[in-house]
Design an enzyme around this catalytic site. Structure first.
Site, PDB file in Angstrom:
ATOM      1  N   LYS A   1       0.990  -0.719   0.090  1.00  0.00           N
ATOM      2  CA  LYS A   1      -0.194  -0.258  -0.415  1.00  0.00           C
ATOM      3  C   LYS A   1       0.848   1.034  -0.193  1.00  0.00           C
ATOM      4  O   LYS A   1       0.369   2.602  -0.602  1.00  0.00           O
ATOM      5  CB  LYS A   1      -0.829   0.160   1.092  1.00  0.00           C
TER       6      LYS A   1
ATOM      7  N   TYR B   1     -11.941 -15.568   2.372  1.00  0.00           N
ATOM      8  CA  TYR B   1     -10.923 -13.958   2.631  1.00  0.00           C
ATOM      9  C   TYR B   1     -10.469 -13.728   4.471  1.00  0.00           C
ATOM     10  O   TYR B   1     -11.628 -14.818   5.753  1.00  0.00           O
ATOM     11  CB  TYR B   1     -11.981 -12.562   2.621  1.00  0.00           C
TER      12      TYR B   1
ATOM     13  N   TYR C   1      -2.868 -12.586   2.753  1.00  0.00           N
ATOM     14  CA  TYR C   1      -2.125 -12.145   1.315  1.00  0.00           C
ATOM     15  C   TYR C   1      -0.630 -13.312   0.873  1.00  0.00           C
ATOM     16  O   TYR C   1      -0.818 -14.549  -0.027  1.00  0.00           O
ATOM     17  CB  TYR C   1      -1.846 -11.298   1.059  1.00  0.00           C
TER      18      TYR C   1
END
Ligand code: PLP
Length: 334
Positions: free
Chosen positions: A49, A265, A291
């Site tokens: 990010k 998720y 992730y």
């Protein structure tokens, strides 16, 4: 294509290293496995990010914003990096957390990224139930702040819009340059894909420079068709935003796979746990449970299935997130 035309501030320690993984390569019997260390971008433990925020926060500053608003899952790496970026530029940060993962324990709820959000002065405005329209909640919060005379800047989940995606267009250029310096022909790029900004940016950057390097996204949430469609939408919006000719990227350049999501998720899988352990024990590299662990599980499974030729060079983009391990201690601490 001139990235310099878009406002950007420096937040990350860039370029991140592009390294060979000799032990994992040997262990799996080839192809040659490389890793792009975007877990080392440096912003409060780093992650993917940071590159997006360099462009997003620059735009926020240009607009005279005083507060960053964003949202994510409880253990959001994106929220943590946004809070850090706000601290760096002297803004406030307000975050909304979605309780997307069921059966979470106290460590998931309080440790890892959540602890760091608080430590860096991020205000967790609310924890909302799974399935909440988080974008709408952010808009509401922004309106409340505007009514109080503040200047909020809303960053979408994962920082994934055309502005944020520029961070990964830039990463594509950086990586091609490094590979050239190393005399390395990259045959494949593989990474975990979620809110799509990383994949969309990489695809645009690698394709618009005619590198011929294909990108393979391992989905951590959405089914294959939906993930590819979402990435494709952002690819088109990014091509448009950058003023590249329509058709610079084709639909067939967007490839994702949802075979390694497991139950959903943030829900651990055996493949993720194996991948995290392998990288830790054989390369001294920390992946994350949500992730990069699932992305690497996907890469390992593809290698075992003979998806790559033995003499090919495959780059895994390590998108960061190891702080999230603390929220998942019970799955590793035996
Ligand atoms: C957000 C995130 C991703 C996914 O990137 P997107 O751009 O949202 O697709 C991958 N890895 C980590 C560690 C992340 O925090």
């Amino acid at each position: 294509m001139q990235l310099a035309a878009f406002p950007r501030i420096r937040l990350g320690h860039l370029p991140t290293p592009l390294e060979f993984m000799p032990n994992l390569t040997k262990l799996l019997g080839g192809p040659n496995l490389y890793i792009k260390r975007d877990d080392c971008t440096g912003l409060a433990t780093g992650g993917n990010k940071t590159r997006k925020l360099e462009f997003l926060v620059a735009q926020a500053l240009d607009q005279g914003a005083d507060t960053l608003i964003t949202q994510g899952a409880v253990q959001s790496n994106h929220a943590r990096q946004t809070v850090a970026a706000a601290a760096r530029v002297g803004m406030q940060s307000k975050i909304l957390l979605e309780q997307r993962v069921q059966d979470a324990d106290e460590e998931y709820d309080q440790s890892g990224n959540v602890m760091l959000d608080h430590l860096m002065g991020g205000e967790v405005v609310a924890r909302l139930p799974a399935g909440t329209d988080m974008q709408a909640e952010m808009e509401k919060l922004a309106q409340t702040l505007r009514d109080a005379g503040r200047k909020p800047y809303v960053i979408p989940g994962g920082g994934s819009n055309p502005v944020g995606a520029l961070g990964y267009v830039s990463c594509a250029h950086e990586m091609l340059h490094q590979a050239y310096d190393m005399n390395l022909r990259i045959d494949h790029v593989v990474h975990a894909t979620g809110s799509t900004g990383t994949q969309a940016g990489l695809v645009v950057g690698l394709r618009a420079s005619n590198s011929g390097v294909p990108v393979y996204g391992v989905s951590v949430r959405a089914p294959k068709e939906k993930q590819e469609e979402n990435v494709w939408k952002l690819v088109q919006a990014t091509v448009d935003y950058m003023g590249l000719p329509a058709g610079s990227v084709e639909r067939s350049d967007v490839v994702a796979n949802s075979d390694y999501v497991g139950e959903g998720y943030g829900v651990p899988t055996e493949g993720m746990i194996e991948a995290v352990n392998l990288l830790a024990r054989h390369e001294g590299i920390l992946l994350d449970p949500v992730y990069s662990g699932k992305g690497m599980a996907g890469l390992i499974a593809l290698v075992r299935a003979g998806h790559f030729k033995k003499d090919e060079n495959v780059v895994f983009i390590h998108t960061g997130g190891a702080v999230g391990l603390y929220g998942y201690r019970r799955f590793f601490h035996k």
